[in-house]
Design a protein around this motif. Structure first.
Motif, PDB file in Angstrom:
ATOM      1  N   VAL A  11     126.958 -56.149 -41.431  1.00 52.13           N
ATOM      2  CA  VAL A  11     126.267 -54.852 -41.328  1.00 52.13           C
ATOM      3  C   VAL A  11     127.282 -53.707 -41.393  1.00 52.13           C
ATOM      4  O   VAL A  11     127.147 -52.789 -42.209  1.00 52.13           O
ATOM      5  N   PHE A  12     128.318 -53.782 -40.565  1.00 51.02           N
ATOM      6  CA  PHE A  12     129.283 -52.669 -40.525  1.00 51.02           C
ATOM      7  C   PHE A  12     130.045 -52.552 -41.850  1.00 51.02           C
ATOM      8  O   PHE A  12     130.333 -51.441 -42.297  1.00 51.02           O
ATOM      9  N   LEU A  13     130.365 -53.691 -42.451  1.00 50.54           N
ATOM     10  CA  LEU A  13     131.068 -53.642 -43.740  1.00 50.54           C
ATOM     11  C   LEU A  13     130.206 -52.964 -44.803  1.00 50.54           C
ATOM     12  O   LEU A  13     130.683 -52.103 -45.542  1.00 50.54           O
ATOM     13  N   ASN A  14     128.933 -53.339 -44.868  1.00 44.95           N
ATOM     14  CA  ASN A  14     128.031 -52.727 -45.846  1.00 44.95           C
ATOM     15  C   ASN A  14     127.939 -51.218 -45.643  1.00 44.95           C
ATOM     16  O   ASN A  14     127.985 -50.451 -46.600  1.00 44.95           O
ATOM     17  N   LEU A  15     127.802 -50.815 -44.373  1.00 44.87           N
ATOM     18  CA  LEU A  15     127.620 -49.386 -44.097  1.00 44.87           C
ATOM     19  C   LEU A  15     128.894 -48.603 -44.391  1.00 44.87           C
ATOM     20  O   LEU A  15     128.847 -47.501 -44.941  1.00 44.87           O
ATOM     21  N   CYS A  16     130.045 -49.177 -44.035  1.00 43.45           N
ATOM     22  CA  CYS A  16     131.314 -48.481 -44.311  1.00 43.45           C
ATOM     23  C   CYS A  16     131.563 -48.415 -45.812  1.00 43.45           C
ATOM     24  O   CYS A  16     132.086 -47.421 -46.314  1.00 43.45           O
ATOM     25  N   LYS A  17     131.175 -49.463 -46.509  1.00 40.59           N
ATOM     26  CA  LYS A  17     131.337 -49.487 -47.962  1.00 40.59           C
ATOM     27  C   LYS A  17     130.519 -48.354 -48.592  1.00 40.59           C
ATOM     28  O   LYS A  17     131.023 -47.598 -49.433  1.00 40.59           O
ATOM     29  N   ASN A  18     129.270 -48.223 -48.162  1.00 40.27           N
ATOM     30  CA  ASN A  18     128.436 -47.126 -48.673  1.00 40.27           C
ATOM     31  C   ASN A  18     129.068 -45.775 -48.364  1.00 40.27           C
ATOM     32  O   ASN A  18     129.079 -44.878 -49.218  1.00 40.27           O
ATOM     33  N   ALA A  19     129.578 -45.622 -47.137  1.00 41.17           N
ATOM     34  CA  ALA A  19     130.164 -44.338 -46.731  1.00 41.17           C
ATOM     35  C   ALA A  19     131.375 -44.010 -47.611  1.00 41.17           C
ATOM     36  O   ALA A  19     131.520 -42.883 -48.093  1.00 41.17           O
ATOM     37  N   ILE A  20     132.214 -45.001 -47.845  1.00 36.64           N
ATOM     38  CA  ILE A  20     133.422 -44.769 -48.653  1.00 36.64           C
ATOM     39  C   ILE A  20     133.031 -44.472 -50.103  1.00 36.64           C
ATOM     40  O   ILE A  20     133.565 -43.559 -50.734  1.00 36.64           O
ATOM     41  N   GLU A  21     132.053 -45.235 -50.604  1.00 34.96           N
ATOM     42  CA  GLU A  21     131.610 -45.007 -51.987  1.00 34.96           C
ATOM     43  C   GLU A  21     130.994 -43.622 -52.172  1.00 34.96           C
ATOM     44  O   GLU A  21     131.009 -43.067 -53.269  1.00 34.96           O
ATOM     45  N   ALA A  22     130.454 -43.071 -51.075  1.00 32.26           N
ATOM     46  CA  ALA A  22     129.834 -41.737 -51.168  1.00 32.26           C
ATOM     47  C   ALA A  22     130.888 -40.631 -51.257  1.00 32.26           C
ATOM     48  O   ALA A  22     130.585 -39.505 -51.632  1.00 32.26           O
ATOM     49  N   MET A  23     132.138 -40.949 -50.862  1.00 31.37           N
ATOM     50  CA  MET A  23     133.190 -39.912 -50.834  1.00 31.37           C
ATOM     51  C   MET A  23     134.202 -40.162 -51.940  1.00 31.37           C
ATOM     52  O   MET A  23     135.344 -40.529 -51.665  1.00 31.37           O
ATOM     53  N   ASN A  24     133.797 -39.963 -53.174  1.00 28.63           N
ATOM     54  CA  ASN A  24     134.733 -40.292 -54.262  1.00 28.63           C
ATOM     55  C   ASN A  24     135.874 -39.285 -54.384  1.00 28.63           C
ATOM     56  O   ASN A  24     136.835 -39.526 -55.098  1.00 28.63           O
TER      57      ASN A  24
ATOM     58  N   THR B   8     123.987 -53.083 -56.196  1.00 32.62           N
ATOM     59  CA  THR B   8     123.001 -54.163 -56.190  1.00 32.62           C
ATOM     60  C   THR B   8     121.711 -53.693 -55.517  1.00 32.62           C
ATOM     61  O   THR B   8     120.665 -54.302 -55.694  1.00 32.62           O
ATOM     62  N   GLY B   9     121.821 -52.661 -54.708  1.00 30.91           N
ATOM     63  CA  GLY B   9     120.643 -52.221 -53.962  1.00 30.91           C
ATOM     64  C   GLY B   9     120.238 -53.193 -52.881  1.00 30.91           C
ATOM     65  O   GLY B   9     119.110 -53.178 -52.395  1.00 30.91           O
ATOM     66  N   LEU B  10     121.181 -54.055 -52.464  1.00 35.19           N
ATOM     67  CA  LEU B  10     120.842 -55.030 -51.427  1.00 35.19           C
ATOM     68  C   LEU B  10     121.548 -54.758 -50.100  1.00 35.19           C
ATOM     69  O   LEU B  10     121.218 -55.358 -49.087  1.00 35.19           O
ATOM     70  N   GLY B  11     122.522 -53.843 -50.102  1.00 32.93           N
ATOM     71  CA  GLY B  11     123.303 -53.586 -48.887  1.00 32.93           C
ATOM     72  C   GLY B  11     122.445 -53.180 -47.699  1.00 32.93           C
ATOM     73  O   GLY B  11     122.468 -53.829 -46.650  1.00 32.93           O
ATOM     74  N   LEU B  12     121.684 -52.119 -47.866  1.00 33.74           N
ATOM     75  CA  LEU B  12     120.864 -51.630 -46.754  1.00 33.74           C
ATOM     76  C   LEU B  12     119.716 -52.584 -46.393  1.00 33.74           C
ATOM     77  O   LEU B  12     119.480 -52.805 -45.203  1.00 33.74           O
ATOM     78  N   PRO B  13     119.018 -53.160 -47.376  1.00 34.32           N
ATOM     79  CA  PRO B  13     118.001 -54.152 -46.993  1.00 34.32           C
ATOM     80  C   PRO B  13     118.589 -55.319 -46.183  1.00 34.32           C
ATOM     81  O   PRO B  13     117.963 -55.783 -45.222  1.00 34.32           O
ATOM     82  N   ILE B  14     119.788 -55.758 -46.545  1.00 32.76           N
ATOM     83  CA  ILE B  14     120.422 -56.838 -45.774  1.00 32.76           C
ATOM     84  C   ILE B  14     120.708 -56.363 -44.348  1.00 32.76           C
ATOM     85  O   ILE B  14     120.435 -57.065 -43.379  1.00 32.76           O
ATOM     86  N   CYS B  15     121.255 -55.154 -44.217  1.00 36.58           N
ATOM     87  CA  CYS B  15     121.533 -54.611 -42.878  1.00 36.58           C
ATOM     88  C   CYS B  15     120.257 -54.600 -42.039  1.00 36.58           C
ATOM     89  O   CYS B  15     120.256 -55.026 -40.891  1.00 36.58           O
TER      90      CYS B  15
END
Ligand code: ADP
Ligand code: MG
Length: 238
Positions: free
Chosen positions: A132-145, A194-201
């Motif tokens: 869960v935390f990895l997915n969320l941090c990944k999204n956060a980092i990807e949002a800050m290009n 993939t659009g699966l990060g948040l659904p998995i969380c």
């Protein structure tokens, strides 16, 4: 009732077959990837730019399939949930090197705020929580290009007997019409998403009695994870 049970059994079987199939997709993909790389090198050496470009596209598409299959395997839950009293700080500490490495590559600073007087224990499955935390941090980092700050903060709500972990970024935020869809499986706005990060969380947290909320404005996005605390009484007993 018996119809319901039969239906559930069938779903379980379909899930197992799907997970098995996903697994079997990975091995041939690895072989295809390896040989494509060899061909790519040859084409480059021969100065065949256009053909080399095609190979690059194929390799990118393969990594998309591979990511998708990987996340799908996660979703199909290869092992039973292992609920225990665990420390979120400890879980975070274990994945921090991965997060920091990813952050460094994207020019992102990681800040951890512990707004806690003690080290609370939550009831969760540590491996699933890492995911869960990895997915969320990944999204956060990807949002800050263009770089920025990723803040992970922890605090407890004694009245609710919960602990919250917030993962905040300074990205552009999520417009309302997109925010509505972020928990839909396969919904993505990313070229290689993939659009699966948040659904998995969400699925993981529901399974361990937690919750997830995503809030966003133009200053950035906050994903808030809530987990049940081990009550002090239970803690004292155990
Ligand atoms: P993926 O990351 O593969 O696209 P996710 O389920 O993790 O799939 O996220 C779905 C979508 O939600 C993303 O494509 C993006 O549009 C949006 N999103 C999620 N987290 C953030 C974030 N921190 N900042 C901006 N958009 C986000
Ligand atoms: Mg994601």
């Amino acid at each position: 009732l018996s119809l319901q049970v039969r239906r559930n059994n069938r779903l379980a079987t379909v899930g197992q077959i799907a997970a098995g199939t996903a697994h079997e997709i990975r091995n041939p993909l690895t072989a295809i990837k390896g040989f494509l790389q060899v061909i790519g090198h040859k084409l480059k050496e021969n100065g065949q730019q256009k053909e080399h470009g095609y190979i690059d596209i194929m390799l990118k598409e393969i990594s998309r399939i591979s990511n998708l299959v990987g996340e799908f395997l996660m979703l199909s839950k290869p092992r039973p949930t292992d609920l225990r009293a665990i420390s979120v700080s400890k879980v975070l500490k274990e994945i921090l090197p991965i997060i920091k490495n990813e952050a460094l590559l994207h020019n992102v600073d990681v800040v951890i705020e512990r707004r806690l007087s003690s080290i609370p224990l939550v009831i969760a499955d540590g491996e699933m929580l890492k995911q869960v935390f990895l997915n969320l941090c990944k999204n956060a980092i990807e949002a800050m290009n263009k770089g920025g700050r990723l803040t992970i903060s922890m605090y407890t709500d004694e009245a609710e007997q919960t602990m919250a972990v917030e993962i905040a970024d300074e990205g552009p935020g999520i417009p309302g019409h997109i925010l509505e869809k972020v928990f839909q499986p396969f919904f993505t706005t990313k070229e290689n998403g993939t659009g699966l990060g948040l659904p998995i969380c969400r699925q993981i947290l529901h399974e361990i009695g937690g919750e997830i909320e995503v809030d966003s404005d133009e200053q950035g996005t906050v994903a808030k994870v809530t987990l049940p605390l081990v009550s002090s009484r239970v803690y004292a007993d155990s």
